[in-house]
Scaffold this active site. Sequence first.
Site, short mmCIF file in Angstrom:
data_model
loop_
_atom_site.label_atom_id
_atom_site.label_comp_id
_atom_site.label_asym_id
_atom_site.label_seq_id
_atom_site.Cartn_x
_atom_site.Cartn_y
_atom_site.Cartn_z
CG ASN A 263 1.57 1.51 4.89
OD1 ASN A 263 1.49 2.25 5.88
ND2 ASN A 263 1.05 1.84 3.71
CB SER B 253 -3.72 2.61 14.61
OG SER B 253 -4.44 3.76 15.01
CE LYS C 206 -4.39 -0.26 11.21
NZ LYS C 206 -3.37 -0.60 10.22
N GLY D 291 0.80 -1.22 0.00
CA GLY D 291 0.00 0.00 0.00
C GLY D 291 0.83 1.26 0.00
CB ALA D 292 3.91 2.25 -1.29
CB SER D 293 -0.77 3.71 -4.67
OG SER D 293 -1.72 3.18 -3.76
NE ARG D 294 -5.07 5.76 -2.01
CZ ARG D 294 -5.95 5.44 -1.07
NH1 ARG D 294 -6.06 6.21 0.00
NH2 ARG D 294 -6.71 4.37 -1.18
CE1 TYR E 275 -7.40 1.65 10.55
CE2 TYR E 275 -7.27 2.68 12.71
CZ TYR E 275 -6.75 2.48 11.45
OH TYR E 275 -5.57 3.09 11.09
P1 NAP Z 1 -4.30 5.75 2.74
O1 NAP Z 1 -3.82 7.12 2.39
O2 NAP Z 1 -5.77 5.45 2.67
O3 NAP Z 1 -3.49 4.67 1.84
C1 NAP Z 1 -3.77 3.31 1.97
C2 NAP Z 1 -2.87 2.51 1.06
O4 NAP Z 1 -3.20 1.12 1.22
C3 NAP Z 1 -3.05 2.83 -0.41
O5 NAP Z 1 -1.81 2.73 -1.08
C4 NAP Z 1 -4.00 1.72 -0.88
O6 NAP Z 1 -3.88 1.39 -2.27
C5 NAP Z 1 -3.49 0.56 -0.06
N1 NAP Z 1 -4.46 -0.51 0.05
C6 NAP Z 1 -5.75 -0.45 0.50
N2 NAP Z 1 -6.32 -1.66 0.42
C7 NAP Z 1 -5.38 -2.52 -0.07
C8 NAP Z 1 -5.36 -3.89 -0.39
N3 NAP Z 1 -6.43 -4.68 -0.21
N4 NAP Z 1 -4.23 -4.44 -0.89
C9 NAP Z 1 -3.12 -3.66 -1.09
N5 NAP Z 1 -3.09 -2.35 -0.81
C10 NAP Z 1 -4.21 -1.79 -0.33
O7 NAP Z 1 -3.88 5.35 4.23
P2 NAP Z 1 -2.70 5.91 5.18
O8 NAP Z 1 -3.26 6.99 6.02
O9 NAP Z 1 -1.47 6.17 4.38
O10 NAP Z 1 -2.48 4.65 6.15
C11 NAP Z 1 -1.46 3.70 5.93
C12 NAP Z 1 -1.44 2.74 7.12
O11 NAP Z 1 -1.23 3.47 8.33
C13 NAP Z 1 -2.75 1.99 7.32
O12 NAP Z 1 -2.51 0.67 7.78
C14 NAP Z 1 -3.45 2.78 8.39
O13 NAP Z 1 -4.39 2.02 9.11
C15 NAP Z 1 -2.27 3.19 9.25
N6 NAP Z 1 -2.51 4.37 10.08
C16 NAP Z 1 -2.86 5.56 9.54
C17 NAP Z 1 -3.09 6.65 10.37
C18 NAP Z 1 -3.47 8.00 9.83
O14 NAP Z 1 -3.77 8.88 10.66
N7 NAP Z 1 -3.44 8.25 8.54
C19 NAP Z 1 -2.99 6.50 11.75
C20 NAP Z 1 -2.65 5.26 12.27
C21 NAP Z 1 -2.41 4.20 11.42
P3 NAP Z 1 -4.85 2.12 -3.37
O15 NAP Z 1 -4.39 3.53 -3.44
O16 NAP Z 1 -4.60 1.38 -4.62
O17 NAP Z 1 -6.24 1.99 -2.83
#
Ligand code: NAP
Length: 254
Positions: A97, A149, A166, A19-22, A162
């Site tokens: 991730n 998280s 986590k 999941g590194a496309s964003r 969620y």
């Molecule tokens: P995000 O911006 O929504 O990005 C999620 C990434 O996961 C995207 O690259 C997406 O790919 C990929 N993904 C989703 N479903 C997938 C699947 N079935 N197989 C492979 N890839 C998949 O999320 P983020 O905020 O960067 O979060 C990244 C990680 O950190 C997550 O595990 C999240 O729970 C954790 N986290 C985030 C926060 C926060 O505040 N943002 C806080 C605590 C923990 P596509 O673009 O192709 O959909």
Amino acid sequence: MKQNNDMKLLDGKNVIITGASRGIGMGIARVFAEHGANVAFTYSSSEAPALELEKELTSKGVKAKAYKSNAASFADSEKLVAQVLEDFGGIDVLINNAGITKDNLLIRMREEDFDAVIEINLKSVFNMTKAVQRTMLKQRKGSIINMSSVVGVKGNAGQTNYAASKAGIIGFTKSVALELGSRNIRCNAIAPGFIETEMTDKLDEKTVEEWRQAVPLKRGGSPEDVANACLFLASDLSDYITGQVLNVDGGMLT
Ligand code: NAP
């Protein structure tokens, strides 16, 4: 913050990031490439930004490749790891991730929303860790980093699915650390707090402001803040650290 790249902490290391496309995953890929890592990374549907990132990383002089792969699928994960081994010749670091949210109060949460979050956030960690295990056992070295998280530590109303996923990651991480430590394979988790990405963009402004105010450092974190913690746990600087949860949360859990 500008990186000091005089010392490349991951020179020549092969890394897989799911999941590194964003968001955070993209931030990790960028920081790792700056530190000399070859980066294999996945996406689920965002092909255009994934291919853009592949180009950007390659231009830094490292090997990089984007793979479309569903982290929730055991078969996809096995196929992915076999392909990465063929393309890169080895795997030193795995970053689990990929993650999603499907928030709702328990009373309104549908079974499919509970299952989807558990499968993409938690089962994916099992799938990928199992798939890289043999390679890391053979080389008697490896670092696995799982994205948990703060919500997995303290819970959050409206996020039972969620939070469960986590918290499950933390138990999984500690168990893998105990199982594989004797083979010099380390496994740690990171618990980000409020990191400003597309995942948090979904929240309304009032909720976002409440989160910011709850942070002792009074700001949301950036993907780079999380990436720098991953860099430490992936590199030899953390060689004696395993089974830990590193909070990257501006002091939120203090
Ligand atoms: P995000 O911006 O929504 O990005 C999620 C990434 O996961 C995207 O690259 C997406 O790919 C990929 N993904 C989703 N479903 C997938 C699947 N079935 N197989 C492979 N890839 C998949 O999320 P983020 O905020 O960067 O979060 C990244 C990680 O950190 C997550 O595990 C999240 O729970 C954790 N986290 C985030 C926060 C926060 O505040 N943002 C806080 C605590 C923990 P596509 O673009 O192709 O959909």
